[in-house]
Motif scaffolding. Structure first.
Motif, short mmCIF file in Angstrom:
data_model
loop_
_atom_site.label_atom_id
_atom_site.label_comp_id
_atom_site.label_asym_id
_atom_site.label_seq_id
_atom_site.Cartn_x
_atom_site.Cartn_y
_atom_site.Cartn_z
N GLN A 98 -7.67 1.20 -5.71
CA GLN A 98 -6.83 1.83 -4.34
C GLN A 98 -7.76 1.78 -3.18
O GLN A 98 -7.26 1.23 -2.21
N HIS A 99 -9.07 1.92 -3.50
CA HIS A 99 -9.96 2.20 -2.22
C HIS A 99 -10.12 0.70 -1.71
O HIS A 99 -10.46 0.60 -0.36
N ASP A 156 -0.91 6.87 -2.69
CA ASP A 156 -1.99 7.26 -4.19
C ASP A 156 -2.10 5.87 -4.66
O ASP A 156 -2.90 5.87 -5.75
N ASP A 157 -1.51 4.82 -4.40
CA ASP A 157 -1.83 3.52 -5.16
C ASP A 157 -1.41 2.47 -4.38
O ASP A 157 -1.23 2.37 -3.24
N PHE A 158 -1.73 1.14 -4.83
CA PHE A 158 -1.78 -0.16 -4.29
C PHE A 158 -1.09 -1.01 -5.12
O PHE A 158 -1.62 -1.30 -6.41
N LYS A 159 0.01 -1.44 -4.92
CA LYS A 159 0.78 -2.30 -5.66
C LYS A 159 0.87 -3.75 -5.47
O LYS A 159 0.65 -4.15 -4.48
N PRO A 175 0.83 -1.19 0.13
CA PRO A 175 -0.04 0.09 0.14
C PRO A 175 0.90 1.29 0.14
O PRO A 175 1.82 1.39 0.61
N LYS A 221 -7.54 -1.51 -0.92
CA LYS A 221 -6.58 -2.44 -0.65
C LYS A 221 -6.51 -3.00 0.90
O LYS A 221 -6.06 -4.04 1.09
N PRO A 265 -2.50 -2.94 -11.13
CA PRO A 265 -2.90 -2.90 -9.79
C PRO A 265 -4.71 -3.00 -9.66
O PRO A 265 -5.45 -2.69 -10.47
#
Length: 566
Positions: A232-233, A212-215, A209, A235, A229
């Motif tokens: 994002q919300h 601004d993003d989730f990898k 996490p 994660k 990915p």
């Protein structure tokens, strides 16, 4: 179907003696065949008869699906990713529910998960696994073998299956954490991520996490690749799902946690070691994939040169002493020691291991996991081992003076001890033991040999080409054009097989420190690492760099890889 479940079924029907269970399981595994084919080849039961027996056991039917054409509405009831993940193909709607041919119908947990994921009652049926796989590839992937079931390691594109699940996931709200982590789209999304990682032979899966993003990244052959990915919300929901699967406390997000996931993927039992770490933007989760089918636990396949192989096999057969495998994290030390254990795992030998954690279960070996939280340390386990009448002991790692001293004591009292250390080379392991506080004369007396190793990537065989490196590149590895004698060097151009990396699979580099009498004398005198190394080279030790050059000249790897790791 797993080997264990099939052999247990044959035992329950009186077709195999219970006393021969382990022997038959090993014979099936050694055959390298799919279990139903192996059972037929070993003369235990005809393949069709076995399928009929399985069908009776689950109260279902056996189908030959070679000419089967599914109805469109039946096909639409099961998403492509789910069919591929569970190796299950829909046959028809019945009054009781959806009838599906399942490659592993003997696993009730598999059936339960499939029903929960599809939100339907599943009526299991039996069919040859290769027919199920063929139907999935034909009807869901247009005969393309399912290679686009999800992103490749480069994360270059997203398949219909992954996109469909991602859309369902995105439609969820982020209100109820626990409900979401058990929602079918989240379950399918995480399952598909795991399936894709196993397909790509990944050693680790990272859920990371950021603000601004989730990898999501996979480590394949030592290199990390990013996949497309998820939203994002979500994660937190995806991480919570992984924690639920590994029986961790999803409410505890402030402390690191460790767990384990055992799951069957594509008919293979896969273990995953789970580690969570609190970060500024949520929990980072890493899964270490322990895939028995992907790890060769045979000493013969490690590509040791003949003299080194003979020395290692002679050393591990000795009645007492210490044998150490050394190298950085991820160099394959544990795999090498497991291969050694497999070699000496005989009926007349008692083998005990202390590991943190136990990575692979091996029949016939007593394996004990370290648990520092309750005081079950390497030292405490080792002391208990000495009262268990062992012949040979594996200590996962010599981390401290206490563990090293007990290992030395064990070797002096007639036990062979195998262990690992984190040092840059084989001679460095000797000085590390002395720096820990071990007496030099005891190290000299008990140490039998040190195997230093690294893992580097192999050139992809499908895009391997010869080339001539520049003199500047040759100079980096200490060679001149005259030294090479016009020999060809090789590199990988990059192709679909290796995802344009030029590499496929990994290969060990080794150096062996033989504890000869002159080396023992230097150890007893507390000689520096560089002095030990010089003496060992005089006595014939081939260094990691020299073994790297051998691999370059044999066309196994590239100059760049050897420079990177030696």
């Amino acid at each position: 179907m797993t080997t264990d479940s099939v052999i247990d079924l044959l035992i329950s029907r009186g077709l195999v003696e219970d006393s021969q269970r382990d022997e038959h399981i090993q014979a099936v595994r050694d055959s390298g065949l799919e279990v139903t084919q192996a059972v037929e080849q070993l003369g235990l039961l005809q393949r069709d008869q076995l399928f009929q027996l399985v069908a009776q056991d689950i109260g279902g039917e056996f189908y030959d699906l070679s000419e089967f054409e599914p109805a469109p509405q039946v096909l639409a009831a099961v998403p492509a990713g789910t069919a591929k993940l569970y190796q299950a193909f829909p046959i028809q709607f019945l009054d009781e529910g959806l009838q599906m041919a399942i490659a592993n119908p003997l696993d009730p947990q598999n059936l339960e998960e499939l029903g929960f994921t599809l939100n339907a009652t599943i009526v299991p049926a039996v069919a040859p696994p290769e027919q199920i796989d063929q139907l999935i590839n034909l009807h869901y992937y247009g005969g393309g073998g399912g290679e686009d079931a999800a992103d490749g390691p480069s994360g270059s594109g997203q398949s219909d299956a992954m996109a469909q699940i991602a859309a369902e996931v995105a439609a969820l709200s982020a209100e109820d954490l626990e409900d979401e982590s058990n929602a079918a789209p989240i379950i399918r999304y995480v399952d598909l991520v795991l399936y894709q990682a196993i397909k790509e032979k990944a050693s680790d899966i990272h859920f990371e996490p950021f603000e601004d993003d989730f990898k999501i990244r996979y480590r394949v052959d030592g290199a990390l690749y990013e996949m497309a990915p998820p939203p994002q919300h979500l994660k937190q929901s995806i991480i919570s799902r992984v924690k639920v699967m590994s029986a961790l406390n999803i409410a505890e997000t402030r402390l690191p946690q460790d767990g384990r996931i055992t799951k069957e993927i594509n008919g293979q039992p896969i273990d995953m070691r789970v580690s969570t770490l609190p970060t500024a933007f949520g929990e980072s989760v890493v899964l270490r994939v322990l895939d028995r089918s992907n790890v060769n636990l045979d000493l013969e396949t490690l590509n040791l040169i003949p003299s080194m192989y003979e020395y290692v096999t002679d050393t591990i057969e000795k009645p007492n002493g210490i044998f150490i495998c050394t190298g950085p994290t991820g160099a394959g030390k544990t795999t090498t020691l497991y291969a050694c254990l497999r070699k000496i795992n005989t009926m007349d030998t008692k083998l005990l291991t202390a590991e943190d954690p136990v990575e692979y279960d091996i029949d016939g070996i007593i394996q004990v996991p370290v648990n520092d939280a309750i005081g079950l340390t390497f030292g405490k386990i080792l002391r208990a081992f000495l009262r268990q009448d062992p012949d040979r002991i594996l200590v996962g790692e010599m981390r401290d003076l206490e563990t090293a001293q007990i290992a030395i004591q064990a070797s002096l009292t007639g036990h062979l001890v195998l262990s690992t250390l984190h040092t840059n080379d084989a001679p460095g392991a000797v000085t590390r033991l002395i720096d820990m506080g071990c007496e030099p004369f005891l190290v000299a007396a008990t140490l039998e040999g040190v195997l230093g190793q690294r893992l580097l990537r192999r050139i992809c065989p499908d895009c391997k080409v010869a080339y001539q490196p520049s003199s500047a590149v040759l100079a980096q590895i200490g060679l001149t054009a005259a030294d090479t004698g016009g020999k060809d060097f090789f590199t990988g151009q990059g192709c679909d097989t290796c995802n344009d990396t030029g590499y496929k699979g990994r290969q060990g580099l080794f150096e062996l420190l033989d504890m000869t009498d002159p080396v023992r004398e230097l150890v007893a005198q507390r000689a520096a690492t560089v002095v030990l190394k010089q003496k060992a080279q005089e006595m014939g030790m081939r260094t990691l760099r020299e073994d790297g050059l051998r691999n370059i000249f044999e066309g196994i790897t590239t100059i760049e890889e050897v420079l990177k790791y030696t």
